[in-house]
Design a protein around this motif. Structure first.
Motif, short mmCIF file in Angstrom:
data_model
loop_
_atom_site.label_atom_id
_atom_site.label_comp_id
_atom_site.label_asym_id
_atom_site.label_seq_id
_atom_site.Cartn_x
_atom_site.Cartn_y
_atom_site.Cartn_z
N MET A 195 12.16 -1.60 2.34
CA MET A 195 11.34 -2.78 2.08
C MET A 195 10.11 -2.38 1.30
SD MET A 195 9.61 -5.44 4.78
CE MET A 195 8.68 -6.85 4.20
N ALA A 196 9.90 -2.96 0.15
CA ALA A 196 8.74 -2.65 -0.67
C ALA A 196 7.73 -3.78 -0.59
CB ALA A 196 9.16 -2.42 -2.11
N ASN A 197 6.53 -3.48 -0.16
CA ASN A 197 5.44 -4.46 -0.19
C ASN A 197 4.12 -3.69 -0.34
OD1 ASN A 197 4.74 -3.48 2.32
ND2 ASN A 197 5.04 -5.40 3.41
N ARG A 198 3.01 -4.38 -0.20
CA ARG A 198 1.72 -3.74 -0.46
C ARG A 198 1.43 -2.58 0.49
NH1 ARG A 198 -3.14 -7.84 -1.07
NH2 ARG A 198 -2.33 -8.72 0.87
N ILE A 199 1.89 -2.67 1.72
CA ILE A 199 1.62 -1.59 2.68
C ILE A 199 2.54 -0.40 2.47
CG2 ILE A 199 1.89 -0.98 5.12
CD1 ILE A 199 -0.82 -2.20 4.51
N THR A 200 3.83 -0.65 2.27
CA THR A 200 4.73 0.48 2.05
C THR A 200 4.35 1.24 0.79
OG1 THR A 200 6.35 -0.94 0.92
CG2 THR A 200 6.66 -0.58 3.29
N GLU A 201 3.87 0.52 -0.21
CA GLU A 201 3.44 1.17 -1.44
C GLU A 201 2.09 1.88 -1.27
OE1 GLU A 201 3.53 -1.95 -4.32
OE2 GLU A 201 5.73 -2.01 -4.41
N LEU A 202 1.19 1.28 -0.49
CA LEU A 202 -0.11 1.90 -0.25
C LEU A 202 0.03 3.23 0.48
CD1 LEU A 202 -3.25 1.60 -0.28
CD2 LEU A 202 -3.03 0.46 1.96
N PHE A 203 0.92 3.28 1.48
CA PHE A 203 1.08 4.49 2.28
C PHE A 203 2.24 5.37 1.83
CE2 PHE A 203 -0.61 1.68 5.94
CZ PHE A 203 -1.92 1.96 5.59
N ASP A 204 3.07 4.85 0.91
CA ASP A 204 4.27 5.55 0.46
C ASP A 204 5.21 5.82 1.63
OD1 ASP A 204 6.04 6.75 -1.30
OD2 ASP A 204 5.08 8.72 -1.17
N ILE A 205 5.54 4.75 2.37
CA ILE A 205 6.45 4.84 3.51
C ILE A 205 7.64 3.91 3.30
CG2 ILE A 205 4.69 5.56 5.17
CD1 ILE A 205 4.41 2.65 6.05
N LYS A 206 8.68 4.11 4.07
CA LYS A 206 9.91 3.34 3.92
C LYS A 206 9.83 1.97 4.60
CE LYS A 206 14.95 3.79 4.49
NZ LYS A 206 16.04 4.68 5.00
N TYR A 207 9.27 1.95 5.81
CA TYR A 207 9.20 0.72 6.60
C TYR A 207 7.75 0.34 6.88
CZ TYR A 207 14.00 2.21 7.60
OH TYR A 207 15.30 2.64 7.49
N PRO A 208 7.42 -0.96 6.87
CA PRO A 208 6.05 -1.39 7.16
C PRO A 208 5.75 -1.40 8.66
CG PRO A 208 7.40 -3.30 6.71
CD PRO A 208 8.29 -2.11 6.52
N ILE A 209 5.98 -0.25 9.28
CA ILE A 209 5.78 -0.09 10.72
C ILE A 209 4.84 1.09 10.94
CG2 ILE A 209 6.87 0.44 12.93
CD1 ILE A 209 9.45 -0.83 11.83
N ILE A 210 3.71 0.83 11.59
CA ILE A 210 2.70 1.85 11.83
C ILE A 210 2.60 2.09 13.32
CG2 ILE A 210 0.22 2.36 11.72
CD1 ILE A 210 1.65 0.09 9.12
N GLN A 211 2.58 3.35 13.71
CA GLN A 211 2.38 3.71 15.11
C GLN A 211 0.88 3.81 15.37
OE1 GLN A 211 2.41 7.84 15.57
NE2 GLN A 211 0.77 7.24 16.96
N ALA A 212 0.39 3.12 16.37
CA ALA A 212 -1.05 3.08 16.64
C ALA A 212 -1.58 4.44 17.06
CB ALA A 212 -1.34 2.05 17.73
N GLY A 213 -2.84 4.67 16.73
CA GLY A 213 -3.51 5.90 17.15
C GLY A 213 -4.08 5.73 18.55
N MET A 214 -3.32 6.10 19.55
CA MET A 214 -3.67 5.84 20.96
C MET A 214 -4.24 7.10 21.62
SD MET A 214 -0.09 3.92 21.86
CE MET A 214 0.85 5.18 20.96
#
Length: 317
Positions: free
Chosen positions: A1-20
């Motif tokens: 999936m390509a969108n602003r976040i995947t392109e910003l971070f250069d990742i495959k999926y727009p899923i971020i693991q929280a910094g806990m």
């Protein structure tokens, strides 16, 4: 999936693991990044030298992008920021503080900056400070929370209408269905904490993971509102906080009750009664400990499946 976040971070999926705190060390961050999401090392529970080690180990474990979350109220924040630059960290998530303090410093080093907020006022302030994206965290989230107690369902469309930069939704998201709902509200990505706290690679104590997956609806409450609101899982400490608050305890009394290293005691060392157990409402929906990659893949697969089901619906009949 390509969108602003995947392109910003250069990742495959727009899923971020929280910094806990006490849950998201290098093993979890690397596992999520290797699975195509963005893993985050949570610096909030780490001394500077410990954080440096985690960054170095994460680099050795993944060639994919990862980030570091830095609470700006951290007492050694200047030292932490210099470590991030020295270790060539490319993405930094800031939280719990004023983004104006460090955003320019990080941007000058060509670091992508994301700030965590819980209301429109601070979303606009973060955008004005030059951050690249924001995490809009709703009331359902675990850990420290917004004083407004705005739910994710209400918060995301309000933030989306207020800012032009990408918006990452957080709070109560632990499934593909919830992710799809966040996207329907306008989110460009989701940040997920609780669901990854019970991953095999999470540094949370095994007893904490077991308590999370055995929890039920209503077992978390927002406490410590006179200090910094925090969502806690029910135990003897949380009951003591509730009793103190009901009796009108002042800030000093709550600080004394909290003491030192209470979160470490519970989440990392495994004291399930006297420790502070920070987790989100979605904990009631979690029922299994499994690898982070499996968690991410299940969320993504369900997201795609449910999206296709909605697209196939005929709303004219």
């Amino acid at each position: 999936m390509a969108n602003r976040i995947t392109e910003l971070f250069d990742i495959k999926y727009p899923i971020i693991q929280a910094g806990m705190v006490w849950c998201s060390g290098w093993k979890l961050a690397a596992a999520v990044s290797n699975a195509g999401g963005l893993g985050i090392i949570g610096a909030g529970s780490m001394y500077p030298d410990v954080l440096r080690t985690h960054i170095q180990k994460c680099k050795a474990a993944t060639s994919n992008p990862f980030a570091v979350n830095v609470p700006l109220l951290y007492p050694n924040v200047a030292e932490i920021m210099n470590i991030l630059v020295e270790e060539d960290v490319k993405i930094v998530f800031t939280s719990a503080g004023n983004p104006a303090t460090w955003t320019a410093f990080l941007k000058d080093k060509n670091i992508t900056v994301v700030h965590v907020i819980a209301n429109t006022k601070f979303a606009l302030k973060a955008e004005q400070c030059g951050v690249d994206a924001i995490v809009a965290e709703g009331f359902e989230a675990g850990g420290h929370n917004g004083r407004e107690e705005t739910t994710t369902l209400c918060l995301i469309p309000m933030i989306k209408a207020a800012v032009k930069i990408p918006v990452i939704a957080a709070g109560g998201i632990g499934s593909g269905k919830a992710m799809l709902a966040a996207f329907a509200l306008g989110a460009d990505a989701v940040q997920i904490g609780s669901a990854f706290a019970v991953a095999e690679e999470s540094s949370a104590h095994p007893k904490f993971k077991e308590k999370i997956i055995s929890s039920a609806e209503g077992d978390t409450k927002l406490r410590m509102k006179k200090l910094v609101p925090v969502r806690l899982l029910k135990n003897e400490f949380a009951d003591a906080v509730a009793q103190a608050e009901a009796q009108g305890a002042n800030t000093a009394e709550l600080i004394e009750l909290l003491g030192r290293a209470r979160a470490k005691l519970g989440m990392f060392e495994g004291d399930m009664e006297e420790g502070e157990l920070e987790i989100g409402q979605v904990s009631a929906m979690l029922n299994e400990i499994k690898p982070a990659a499996e968690i991410l893949n299940e969320i993504w697969t369900e997201f795609v499946k449910e999206k296709q089901k909605l697209q196939a619906l005929d709303f004219n009949n």
